[in-house]
Scaffold this active site. Structure first.
Site, PDB file in Angstrom:
ATOM      1  N   ASP A 265       0.844  -1.194   0.000  1.00  0.00           N
ATOM      2  CA  ASP A 265       0.000   0.000   0.000  1.00  0.00           C
ATOM      3  C   ASP A 265       0.879   1.244   0.000  1.00  0.00           C
ATOM      4  O   ASP A 265       1.663   1.470   0.922  1.00  0.00           O
ATOM      5  CB  ASP A 265      -0.899  -0.004   1.242  1.00  0.00           C
ATOM      6  CG  ASP A 265      -1.910   1.130   1.247  1.00  0.00           C
ATOM      7  OD1 ASP A 265      -1.909   1.933   0.305  1.00  0.00           O
ATOM      8  OD2 ASP A 265      -2.704   1.210   2.204  1.00  0.00           O
TER       9      ASP A 265
ATOM     10  N   ASP B 166      -2.947   2.499  -6.050  1.00  0.00           N
ATOM     11  CA  ASP B 166      -1.904   2.557  -5.025  1.00  0.00           C
ATOM     12  C   ASP B 166      -1.816   1.333  -4.131  1.00  0.00           C
ATOM     13  O   ASP B 166      -1.091   1.348  -3.132  1.00  0.00           O
ATOM     14  CB  ASP B 166      -2.107   3.805  -4.157  1.00  0.00           C
ATOM     15  CG  ASP B 166      -3.488   3.844  -3.515  1.00  0.00           C
ATOM     16  OD1 ASP B 166      -4.372   3.073  -3.943  1.00  0.00           O
ATOM     17  OD2 ASP B 166      -3.681   4.644  -2.584  1.00  0.00           O
ATOM     18  N   GLU B 167      -2.523   0.257  -4.460  1.00  0.00           N
ATOM     19  CA  GLU B 167      -2.470  -0.953  -3.636  1.00  0.00           C
ATOM     20  C   GLU B 167      -2.446  -2.191  -4.516  1.00  0.00           C
ATOM     21  O   GLU B 167      -2.960  -2.178  -5.636  1.00  0.00           O
ATOM     22  CB  GLU B 167      -3.692  -1.057  -2.712  1.00  0.00           C
ATOM     23  CG  GLU B 167      -3.905   0.099  -1.766  1.00  0.00           C
ATOM     24  CD  GLU B 167      -5.149  -0.089  -0.917  1.00  0.00           C
ATOM     25  OE1 GLU B 167      -5.360  -1.216  -0.396  1.00  0.00           O
ATOM     26  OE2 GLU B 167      -5.925   0.872  -0.789  1.00  0.00           O
TER      27      GLU B 167
END
Length: 409
Positions: free
Chosen positions: A9, A105-106
């Site tokens: 993350d 973003d993960e």
């Protein structure tokens, strides 16, 4: 062999990228959001310094400014964030091809079978490489399933590695609130709290029969996750994530005060949504709208069509009719949204005597002709007459609430 699942993350992703590219912002409270001047005002993300003032994602900028008068607001640069996302993605590809993105973003990755290093060692190496090679930080959760790996990446932030094993998961996970579980939304958490189930441990120790009676099949999945029995696999990087819905919403640059204003914004939103549907060769049967008034009171409504469509005009018309039948104009409107679900691909339709199907097909052909002109001469080379009534409204910024599952990390 015990599975080794990592969840990576990127910490405060948009804000971290902006602070890396603009050193003068470092150490100051920074939020990435819309334009204060044009009133596209919600926080998309904020850095650690801004978080100290109690700012939260989704908060209106004017409200955030009251909490933190020195807040620096940066408008988003999505193409730049995509570039940084791909840099992180390339690092992950050095370790496995089992990479399942979850937004920009993960991502989960499965490194089971790496005989030279265990999951914790790989996590620390990824953490170090992203910091040194990309210039931002990541938090990484390491566990034997996806649910606990995700909880691990959330457990310590920023720039941390958390290991949740079979030996320690009850100590770490069971004291966390049910809201920490990925599939536990506000309504689910509220239902559980009503019955005295407030922590993941409470959920894990409840009976299957009771949880199923309260939450149905979703309850079974939640309970299995809480017990550490999530067996879902990390998808291969080559597999597209199923698209379940496509939508867009926008806060208008001024209050919408009449039906014509609403029709203009819905026309712009419908065009955005329908174009993306056509790009993925999808047609949908359920059209939903969301409406928020000037006092931030909101509601949503939906309508099921008799046949699937990707027509800009039809989606716009249905959205406007939903609005007309459900809004009385007691207060001006601040923002609107459209989303389409229940997709089909290439479904055959029968002709009827009303001519409705023929009209739909003609409008769809017109949309595709406009799509081709846009590719050749640039977007908005052809526009609908509705948007010409108010150019400021017709150029409203899209994408504040976009729902489209894709294969990007």
């Amino acid at each position: 062999m015990e599975r080794q699942i990592l969840h990576v993350d990127c910490n405060k992703f948009y804000a971290s990228v902006e602070c890396f590219l603009h050193p003068e912002l470092r150490g100051k409270p920074v939020a990435v959001g819309g334009s204060e001047k044009e009133r596209h005002g919600i926080i998309l993300t904020k850095n650690e310094e801004a978080g100290k003032y109690g700012l939260v994602v989704g908060e209106p900028l004017w409200q955030a400014r009251q909490k933190c008068p020195d807040l620096i607001i940066v408008e988003p640069h999505f193409s730049t964030y995509m570039e940084f996302s791909q840099k992180v993605r390339r690092i992950l590809e050095d370790y496995t091809d089992l990479i399942e993105p979850f937004g920009l973003d993960e991502a989960w990755i499965d490194v089971t079978g790496d005989w030279s290093r265990n999951g914790a060692e790989i996590a620390r190496e990824i953490n170090k490489r992203v910091r040194e090679e990309v210039g931002i930080t990541v938090s990484v959760g390491v566990s034997f399933n996806k649910t606990f790996a995700k909880l691990g990446s959330d457990y310590k932030k920023p720039d941390a590695v958390t290991i949740i094993s079979r030996d320690n998961f009850k100590d770490i996970v069971w004291s966390l609130p049910c809201s920490a579980l990925l599939m536990a939304g506000p309504s689910t958490v509220k239902k559980l709290a009503y019955y005295g189930i407030s922590t993941i441990g409470d959920l894990a120790c409840s009976s299957f029969e009771f949880i199923k009676s309260v939450l149905g099949k979703n309850g079974e999945k939640l309970k299995l996750g809480a017990m550490g029995l999530d067996t879902s696999e990390v998808r291969h990087m080559s597999l597209e994530r199923e698209i379940k819905s496509i939508g867009n919403s926008s806060t208008a640059p001024r209050d919408l005060v009449n039906d014509r204003d609403v029709k203009i914004v819905f026309s712009v939103l419908a065009d955005s949504v329908a174009r993306r549907m056509r790009e993925h060769s999808l047609k949908g049967k359920v059209i939903s709208i969301s409406v928020k008034n000037k006092d931030f009171e909101s509601f949503s409504r939906q309508s099921c069509l008799d046949a699937p469509t990707d027509s800009t005009s039809e989606i716009s018309e249905v959205a406007f009719e939903l609005f007309r039948h459900n809004y009385t104009w007691e207060k001006n409107v601040r923002s609107l949204g459209i989303s389409v679900t229940k997709f089909t691909q290439g479904e055959a339709v029968q002709y009827d005597f009303s001519g409705k199907v023929e009209r739909r097909e003609k409008m769809e052909k017109l949309d595709r002709a406009i799509d081709k002109l846009d590719v050749k001469f640039g977007k908005k080379c052809v526009q609908r007459g509705t948007v010409l009534y108010d150019k400021k409204l017709s150029h409203c910024v899209l994408g504040e609430s976009s729902v489209l599952h894709t294969k990007i990390f």
